[in-house]
Design a protein around this motif. Structure first.
Motif, mmCIF file in Angstrom:
data_model
loop_
_atom_site.group_PDB
_atom_site.id
_atom_site.type_symbol
_atom_site.label_atom_id
_atom_site.label_comp_id
_atom_site.label_asym_id
_atom_site.label_seq_id
_atom_site.Cartn_x
_atom_site.Cartn_y
_atom_site.Cartn_z
ATOM 1 N N THR A 249 -26.666 30.092 -80.996
ATOM 2 C CA THR A 249 -27.952 28.835 -80.968
ATOM 3 C C THR A 249 -27.075 27.138 -81.648
ATOM 4 N N SER A 250 -27.741 26.135 -80.967
ATOM 5 C CA SER A 250 -27.313 25.620 -82.385
ATOM 6 C C SER A 250 -28.153 24.016 -82.601
ATOM 7 N N PHE A 251 -27.921 23.656 -83.901
ATOM 8 C CA PHE A 251 -28.850 23.003 -83.861
ATOM 9 C C PHE A 251 -28.356 21.618 -84.744
ATOM 10 N N ILE A 252 -28.197 20.301 -84.978
ATOM 11 C CA ILE A 252 -27.555 19.048 -85.574
ATOM 12 C C ILE A 252 -28.705 18.405 -86.761
ATOM 13 N N SER A 253 -28.234 18.943 -87.536
ATOM 14 C CA SER A 253 -28.503 18.170 -88.617
ATOM 15 C C SER A 253 -29.290 17.281 -88.637
ATOM 16 N N SER A 254 -29.140 16.119 -88.277
ATOM 17 C CA SER A 254 -29.370 14.932 -88.572
ATOM 18 C C SER A 254 -31.168 14.461 -87.432
ATOM 19 N N GLU A 255 -30.636 15.363 -86.423
ATOM 20 C CA GLU A 255 -32.279 15.804 -86.187
ATOM 21 C C GLU A 255 -31.999 14.791 -84.496
ATOM 22 N N THR A 256 -30.437 14.446 -84.047
ATOM 23 C CA THR A 256 -31.312 13.238 -83.348
ATOM 24 C C THR A 256 -31.016 13.785 -81.815
ATOM 25 N N GLN A 276 -32.932 40.682 -78.601
ATOM 26 C CA GLN A 276 -31.291 41.036 -79.622
ATOM 27 C C GLN A 276 -30.377 40.760 -78.670
ATOM 28 N N GLN A 277 -30.676 39.440 -79.072
ATOM 29 C CA GLN A 277 -29.562 38.232 -78.599
ATOM 30 C C GLN A 277 -29.382 36.881 -79.289
ATOM 31 N N LEU A 278 -29.836 37.138 -80.723
ATOM 32 C CA LEU A 278 -29.575 36.286 -81.354
ATOM 33 C C LEU A 278 -28.198 36.422 -82.102
ATOM 34 N N TYR A 279 -27.108 35.983 -81.466
ATOM 35 C CA TYR A 279 -25.595 36.433 -81.640
ATOM 36 C C TYR A 279 -25.251 35.680 -83.260
ATOM 37 N N GLY A 280 -26.269 34.689 -83.588
ATOM 38 C CA GLY A 280 -26.026 33.738 -84.164
ATOM 39 C C GLY A 280 -25.927 32.794 -84.526
ATOM 40 N N ILE A 281 -25.832 31.458 -85.365
ATOM 41 C CA ILE A 281 -26.249 30.212 -85.540
ATOM 42 C C ILE A 281 -25.309 29.282 -86.340
ATOM 43 N N PHE A 282 -24.887 28.225 -85.626
ATOM 44 C CA PHE A 282 -24.299 27.258 -86.260
ATOM 45 C C PHE A 282 -24.693 25.199 -85.998
ATOM 46 N N VAL A 283 -24.420 24.995 -86.993
ATOM 47 C CA VAL A 283 -24.559 24.032 -87.631
ATOM 48 C C VAL A 283 -23.696 22.672 -87.675
ATOM 49 N N TRP A 284 -23.909 21.617 -87.022
ATOM 50 C CA TRP A 284 -23.160 20.012 -87.122
ATOM 51 C C TRP A 284 -24.817 19.295 -87.807
ATOM 52 N N CYS A 285 -23.868 18.984 -89.067
ATOM 53 C CA CYS A 285 -22.762 19.427 -89.683
ATOM 54 C C CYS A 285 -23.119 19.532 -91.183
ATOM 55 N N ALA A 286 -22.410 19.611 -92.125
ATOM 56 C CA ALA A 286 -22.187 19.700 -93.336
ATOM 57 C C ALA A 286 -22.767 19.346 -94.267
ATOM 58 N N ASP A 287 -21.971 17.821 -93.762
ATOM 59 C CA ASP A 287 -21.258 16.355 -94.094
ATOM 60 C C ASP A 287 -23.251 15.073 -94.203
ATOM 61 N N SER A 288 -23.823 16.219 -93.165
ATOM 62 C CA SER A 288 -25.183 15.278 -92.712
ATOM 63 C C SER A 288 -26.704 16.131 -93.817
ATOM 64 N N SER A 289 -26.200 17.281 -94.231
ATOM 65 C CA SER A 289 -27.295 18.412 -94.600
ATOM 66 C C SER A 289 -27.641 17.812 -96.136
ATOM 67 N N LEU A 290 -26.039 17.907 -96.313
ATOM 68 C CA LEU A 290 -25.961 17.297 -98.191
ATOM 69 C C LEU A 290 -26.773 16.708 -98.465
ATOM 70 N N ALA A 291 -27.688 15.443 -97.850
ATOM 71 C CA ALA A 291 -28.802 14.547 -98.157
ATOM 72 C C ALA A 291 -29.745 15.214 -98.487
ATOM 73 N N ASP A 292 -30.102 16.466 -97.224
ATOM 74 C CA ASP A 292 -31.324 17.284 -97.330
ATOM 75 C C ASP A 292 -31.591 18.338 -98.379
ATOM 76 N N GLY A 293 -30.736 18.733 -98.969
ATOM 77 C CA GLY A 293 -30.480 20.016 -99.857
ATOM 78 C C GLY A 293 -30.286 20.716 -99.222
ATOM 79 N N PHE A 294 -30.134 20.677 -98.093
ATOM 80 C CA PHE A 294 -29.191 21.910 -96.700
ATOM 81 C C PHE A 294 -30.835 22.603 -96.610
ATOM 82 N N ARG A 295 -31.970 22.112 -96.431
ATOM 83 C CA ARG A 295 -33.041 22.791 -96.170
ATOM 84 C C ARG A 295 -33.024 23.630 -94.941
ATOM 85 N N TYR A 296 -32.672 23.392 -93.980
ATOM 86 C CA TYR A 296 -31.906 24.050 -92.898
ATOM 87 C C TYR A 296 -31.472 24.696 -92.640
#
Length: 311
Positions: A249-256, A276-296
C-alpha cells in the motif's frame, strides 16, 4: 516383478515432485510483513537518511530517486541504458549509505530507475535494441550499485517509446542478470493505474514476475476523493493483476492525491492487516515529509510493527 518396479519408480517420482514443491518459493505464500519503504532524494531539498525515523522492529528500505538513462537535466538526451545519478547526491552519498546501514541493521538501500521526468521533460523508456540497452544498463548500474553499496533496484518508468514486450524483455533480463551476478538482492516495480503503464508492467509480470520481490503500486495516483472501501477494491484489483505478488500500500506525504493518512489510509491498512494482506507500506516521499517531522512515517512503521499507531 515388473509391477513392483513400476510402482517403485512412480513412488520415487512422486516423492521428487513433493520435494521440489516444498523447496520452491511460492508467491502465493505472501502475508503480512513489517516492510516499510520510502523514496528519497528526488526534490533536492537537503533531506538526509538520518532525518528519517527508523523503527528497529521493521524492515526498512530507502529508495534513491532516481537513476535515469539520460545525460543531463539541462538538455536531456536518452543514452540507451547508460544510467546516471539524478538524486540529491550531495546529501545522499555513498558514505551516508554506509553510515545509515551501519547504524541500523534493519536498513537496506535501493535505487529507482526512470521516474516521471528528467529536468522539464518526460523520462522515456526508449532502447535502441534489447541487446545494446541491456549491456549498457548492466554495466552502468553495476558500477553505481557497487559504488553506493546498494541492495536492490526499483523500476519506475512511467513513459514509453517502446512496446510492452521490449520493455518486459529489457527489464526482466536486467533483473535476472543483476541477481544472477550477485549485484542486487531484491527488485520491485512501481506501476499505477494507467492503461499504457499497466500494459507494460503486466507484460513484464507475466514473463518475469517470479524475479520481482515487491510491487510498489502507486495507490496515491488515484483521486483524492478515494474512500476506504474504494481503496480496498483497488487493492483487490491489483492483487488480481499481479497475482501472487506482494502488493504494498502507499500514500503521498504531500496529501495531494489518493487516500491520505488523515482520511482513512491507516484504517484501510488495518483492515488489510486483519486479513493477512498488509505486505508492506511505501511512501512518496521523504523530501516532502521533512517539513512535518515524518509524522505519518512514524505511524506507518508503528502499524507494521503492530504497535499502537494512533499515539
Amino acid at each position: 516383478m515388473e509391477f513392483s518396479k513400476l510402482f517403485r519408480s512412480l513412488w520415487i517420482l512422486l516423492a521428487a515432485i513433493v520435494f521440489i514443491l516444498i523447496l520452491s518459493p511460492s508467491k502465493s505464500s505472501a502475508q503480512n510483513s513489517n516492510l516499510f519503504r520510502e523514496y528519497i532524494g528526488a526534490l533536492y531539498n537537503g533531506v538526509k537518511f538520518s532525518d528519517v525515523p527508523i523503527n528497529p522492529n521493521d524492515q526498512f528500505h530507502f529508495i534513491l530517486a532516481f537513476a535515469i538513462d539520460y545525460n543531463s537535466t539541462s538538455s536531456p538526451s536518452p543514452t540507451n541504458g547508460k544510467f546516471n545519478i539524478f538524486w540529491d547526491s550531495g546529501n545522499l552519498t555513498p558514505q551516508q549509505v554506509s553510515s545509515i546501514k551501519a547504524q541500523h541493521r534493519n536498513v537496506r538501500v535501493a535505487l529507482s530507475l526512470g521516474g516521471d521526468s528528467v529536468g522539464s521533460s518526460y523520462a522515456y523508456f526508449q532502447p535502441s535494441s534489447v541487446t545494446s540497452w541491456l549491456s549498457n544498463a548492466v554495466s552502468s548500474l553495476t558500477r553505481i550499485i557497487n559504488d553506493y553499496n546498494l541492495d536492490g533496484i526499483d523500476i519506475d518508468y512511467e513513459h514509453f517509446k517502446a512496446d510492452n514486450q521490449t520493455f518486459a524483455e529489457c527489464i526482466g533480463q536486467l533483473i535476472l542478470t543483476l541477481k544472477r551476478n550477485g549485484v542486487i538482492k531484491f527488485a520491485s516495480i512501481s506501476p499505477f493505474d494507467s492503461s499504457q503503464v499497466q500494459d507494460h508492467y503486466l507484460a513484464l509480470w507475466k514473463r518475469y514476475g517470479h524475479l520481482i520481490d515487491y510491487v510498489n503500486f502507486q495507490f496515491y495516483a488515484y483521486d483524492k476523493s478515494t474512500t476506504v472501501d474504494q481503496f480496498i477494491q483497488y487493492f483487490e484489483t491489483q492483487r488480481s493483476n499481479y497475482k501472487g505478488g506482494k502488493i504494498l500500500t502507499s500514500f503521498i506525504s504531500s496529501e495531494t492525491r489518493g487516500l491520505t493518512p488523515d482520511n482513512g489510509f491507516f484504517t484501510a491498512c488495518k483492515m488489510l492487516q486483519d486479513r493477512q494482506q498488509l505486505y508492506g507500506i511505501f511512501v512518496w516521499c521523504a523530501d516532502s515529509s521533512l517539513a512535518d517531522g515524518f509524522r505519518y512515517e512514524n505511524q506507518s512503521q508503528a502499524l507494521l510493527a503492530k504497535r499502537n499507531f494512533y499515539n
